[in-house]
Design an enzyme around this catalytic site. Structure first.
Site, PDB file in Angstrom:
ATOM      1  N   ASP A   1       3.343   0.173  12.252  1.00 39.69           N
ATOM      2  CA  ASP A   1       1.937  -0.468  11.334  1.00 39.69           C
ATOM      3  C   ASP A   1       1.815  -2.026  11.863  1.00 39.69           C
ATOM      4  O   ASP A   1       0.676  -2.643  11.376  1.00 39.69           O
ATOM      5  CB  ASP A   1       2.189  -0.249   9.937  1.00 39.69           C
ATOM      6  CG  ASP A   1       2.005   1.366   9.550  1.00 39.69           C
ATOM      7  OD1 ASP A   1       1.865   1.970  10.504  1.00 39.69           O
ATOM      8  OD2 ASP A   1       2.433   1.534   8.453  1.00 39.69           O
TER       9      ASP A   1
ATOM     10  N   ARG B   1      -9.471   0.102   3.420  1.00 39.10           N
ATOM     11  CA  ARG B   1      -8.614   0.891   2.896  1.00 39.10           C
ATOM     12  C   ARG B   1      -7.235   0.332   2.538  1.00 39.10           C
ATOM     13  O   ARG B   1      -6.355   1.050   1.734  1.00 39.10           O
ATOM     14  CB  ARG B   1      -8.536   2.064   3.986  1.00 39.10           C
ATOM     15  CG  ARG B   1      -9.209   3.196   3.929  1.00 39.10           C
ATOM     16  CD  ARG B   1      -8.838   4.470   4.800  1.00 39.10           C
ATOM     17  NE  ARG B   1      -7.510   4.540   4.623  1.00 39.10           N
ATOM     18  CZ  ARG B   1      -6.660   4.765   5.491  1.00 39.10           C
ATOM     19  NH1 ARG B   1      -6.979   4.866   6.776  1.00 39.10           N
ATOM     20  NH2 ARG B   1      -5.407   5.009   5.153  1.00 39.10           N
TER      21      ARG B   1
ATOM     22  N   CYS C   1      -5.449   7.716   8.858  1.00 44.88           N
ATOM     23  CA  CYS C   1      -5.748   7.124  10.324  1.00 44.88           C
ATOM     24  C   CYS C   1      -5.605   8.115  11.299  1.00 44.88           C
ATOM     25  O   CYS C   1      -4.598   9.182  11.357  1.00 44.88           O
ATOM     26  CB  CYS C   1      -4.908   5.907  10.630  1.00 44.88           C
ATOM     27  SG  CYS C   1      -5.431   4.586   9.580  1.00 44.88           S
TER      28      CYS C   1
ATOM     29  N   LYS D   1       1.009  -1.162  -0.055  1.00 45.68           N
ATOM     30  CA  LYS D   1      -0.055  -0.215  -0.043  1.00 45.68           C
ATOM     31  C   LYS D   1       0.989   1.138  -0.218  1.00 45.68           C
ATOM     32  O   LYS D   1       0.694   2.100  -0.774  1.00 45.68           O
ATOM     33  CB  LYS D   1      -0.949   0.033   1.282  1.00 45.68           C
ATOM     34  CG  LYS D   1      -1.542   1.438   1.471  1.00 45.68           C
ATOM     35  CD  LYS D   1      -2.352   1.396   2.796  1.00 45.68           C
ATOM     36  CE  LYS D   1      -1.956   1.685   4.106  1.00 45.68           C
ATOM     37  NZ  LYS D   1      -1.680   3.146   4.394  1.00 45.68           N
ATOM     38  N   ASN D   2       1.679   1.309   0.950  1.00 46.84           N
ATOM     39  CA  ASN D   2       2.426   2.798   1.087  1.00 46.84           C
ATOM     40  C   ASN D   2       3.535   2.888   0.151  1.00 46.84           C
ATOM     41  O   ASN D   2       3.823   3.908  -0.239  1.00 46.84           O
ATOM     42  CB  ASN D   2       3.010   2.689   2.550  1.00 46.84           C
ATOM     43  CG  ASN D   2       1.816   2.899   3.440  1.00 46.84           C
ATOM     44  OD1 ASN D   2       0.764   3.164   3.179  1.00 46.84           O
ATOM     45  ND2 ASN D   2       2.211   2.552   4.790  1.00 46.84           N
TER      46      ASN D   2
ATOM     47  N   ARG E   1      -0.360  14.456  13.721  1.00 45.18           N
ATOM     48  CA  ARG E   1       0.552  13.986  12.362  1.00 45.18           C
ATOM     49  C   ARG E   1       0.872  15.386  11.782  1.00 45.18           C
ATOM     50  O   ARG E   1       0.369  15.652  10.552  1.00 45.18           O
ATOM     51  CB  ARG E   1      -0.318  13.058  11.609  1.00 45.18           C
ATOM     52  CG  ARG E   1      -0.574  11.811  12.342  1.00 45.18           C
ATOM     53  CD  ARG E   1      -1.571  10.823  11.446  1.00 45.18           C
ATOM     54  NE  ARG E   1      -0.616  10.077  10.485  1.00 45.18           N
ATOM     55  CZ  ARG E   1      -0.936   9.076   9.780  1.00 45.18           C
ATOM     56  NH1 ARG E   1      -2.288   8.668   9.671  1.00 45.18           N
ATOM     57  NH2 ARG E   1      -0.046   8.502   9.007  1.00 45.18           N
TER      58      ARG E   1
END
Ligand code: EPU
Length: 430
Positions: free
Chosen positions: A307, A399, A117, A22-23, A122
């Site tokens: 994560d 997601r 999230c 994903k990232n 952040r």
């Protein structure tokens, strides 16, 4: 609205194939907007965050074509907009990579403050610091970030990050790819997805060295050309299935992985009694006996990833003895603990530290996922629990995890996704 219903207590077995990261995909998709030509990206995960990033690209004027489930072709030649709407941007954290990409290619970007999230504060001050060092003027106005290169084009510079940040490392690297001259990023993040984004850019004609170390050098180029690139496998998705085997028991072949990227995860799971057999691009993960306690602190790569913190905590609830889990990246990543407590977990949280007393087993309960990895932890607990667990808020899970229900079912887990009638959903809000 949907929910997952899990009847737990069955050990997992068989094979699961890990999707693209994903990232990494978020960085690569945004970086593709620098390219004048067609980029073919393979091993793209089919998840909501990717769909949103592709929507933003379309909104900017790129042509996006899904070739099949895991390949997408992007032609960014036609990008005309340098601003994207609040609606698309606010939903996803990775949207901030479009600031770097648009600023780098056009010298101008207007992008909504990113979502993602809720894990505590952040900030994006390091992104802004980097863009400013490259000669941009950056202002935050009415929820949007306005960035403009003072001289029309960014200029290479030295950037030292005050904290190790994946997002700012990737963003500034993307921005500097077409800047005038040499950029040196110091105290850079070393995560595999930083390296993957750099490899993607290099394969399209960029000149980036040092990605994967804490000093990255980017020599600006005039333009990038099209090409084909395949995204690396998702280290965290693989780790999530490892945690599921730890909690539920059994033996699973986790396929399509880069074992080196998983060492920071497998080292901890080995300590708690899991065994691993390594192949070129697969790992056989087994739990044969009881889980043992350990202490975990999340750190930037190659430390144990934040994560994976909720998932290993779910497994440690079932370990013998007392484990201590320390969150080293975010202020507030233990919100899911209250949900695990509904299942009988014995966890005390004090700030960034959770003390986990092992219990014999979880009992199934109705739960709500508050974010992506929290949701994954609840699925893991549900698979190990006695009785039935129902998880709402699963849009968070979707997601970032491709076909989790299907993949878990393929391993013998009893999980189904069911519709929740609107009225039922509303009655829970009051
Ligand atoms: N930070 C700052 N200033 C900045 C940027 C970050 O102080 O300008 C701080 C953050 O507050 C945090 C730390 O630095 O305490 C690390 O933040 P980082 O920038 O590395 O995180 P991110 O880019 O916002 C990405 C992933 C996260 C993952 C982190 C850490 C994406 C889209 N998100 O976030 O992924 O937790 O790196 O590895 O790549 C997830 O996938 O579940 C997820 C949350």
């Amino acid at each position: 609205m949907i929910k997952y219903v899990i009847r737990g207590g069955r050990p997992l077995s068989g094979e699961v194939s890990v999707s693209g990261a994903k990232n990494a995909a978020l960085g690569v998709i945004a970086a593709s907007s620098l390219v004048e030509g067609v980029t073919r990206i393979e091993n793209i995960p089919k998840i909501l965050d990717v769909t949103l990033m592709l929507e933003i690209l379309r909104e900017l004027g790129a042509k996006v074509r899904l070739v099949n489930g895991s390949t997408v072709e992007i032609d960014s030649t036609s990008i005309v907009n340098t601003s994207a709407s609040y609606e698309a941007m606010r939903k996803i954290r990775g949207s901030y990579y479009f600031i770097g990409a648009l600023l780098g290619r056009f010298g101008h970007a207007v992008v909504a403050m990113p979502g993602g999230c809720d894990l505590g504060v952040r900030p994006i001050d390091q992104h802004i610091k980097g863009f400013e060092a490259l000669g941009a003027e950056v202002k935050v106005k009415s929820g949007f970030i306005h960035a403009t290169a003072r001289e029309g084009r960014l200029k290479g510079a030295h950037v030292y990050f005050d904290v190790i940040t994946v997002g700012a490392t990737i963003n500034v690297m993307i921005a500097a790819t077409m800047a005038d001259g040499l950029t040196v990023i110091e105290n850079a993040a070393k995560e595999p997805h930083v390296v993957d984004t750099a490899n993607f850019l290099n394969s399209m004609g960029a000149n980036i060295t040092g990605a994967g170390t804490d000093v990255i050098k980017i020599r600006g180029v005039e333009s990038l050309h099209g090409g084909t690139y395949s995204i690396i496998p998702d280290q965290i998705e693989a780790g999530t299935y490892i945690a599921a085997v730890a909690a539920a028991g059994g033996s699973v072949l986790v396929k399509n992985v880069i074992p080196k990227h998983l060492e920071c995860i497998t080292a901890k799971f080995s300590e708690i009694g899991m065994s691993f057999e390594e192949y070129d691009d697969a790992l056989l993960v087994s739990r044969t006996g009881k889980l043992m306690k350990t202490n975990v602190k999340t750190l930037p790569y190659p430390g144990f990833p934040t994560d994976m913190q909720p998932q290993i905590t779910a497994a440690l609830c079932l370990a013998e003895g007392t484990s201590v889990v320390t969150e080293g990246i975010y202020d507030n990543r233990f919100k899911y603990v209250d949900e695990l407590k509904r299942m009988g977990a014995n966890i005390q949280v004090d700030g960034k530290v959770a003390v986990v007393e092992g219990i014999e087993s979880f009992s199934g309960a109705p739960l709500c996922a508050c974010d992506l990895r929290a949701g994954a932890a609840l699925v893991i607990a549900g698979l190990a629990a006695k009785g039935t667990t129902e998880i709402r808020g699963v849009h968070h899970i979707e997601r970032g995890y491709e076909k989790m229900v299907e993949k878990v079912r393929g391993l013998g887990g009893d999980i189904v996704c069911v519709d929740v009638p609107d009225a039922d959903e509303l009655s829970e809000v009051g």
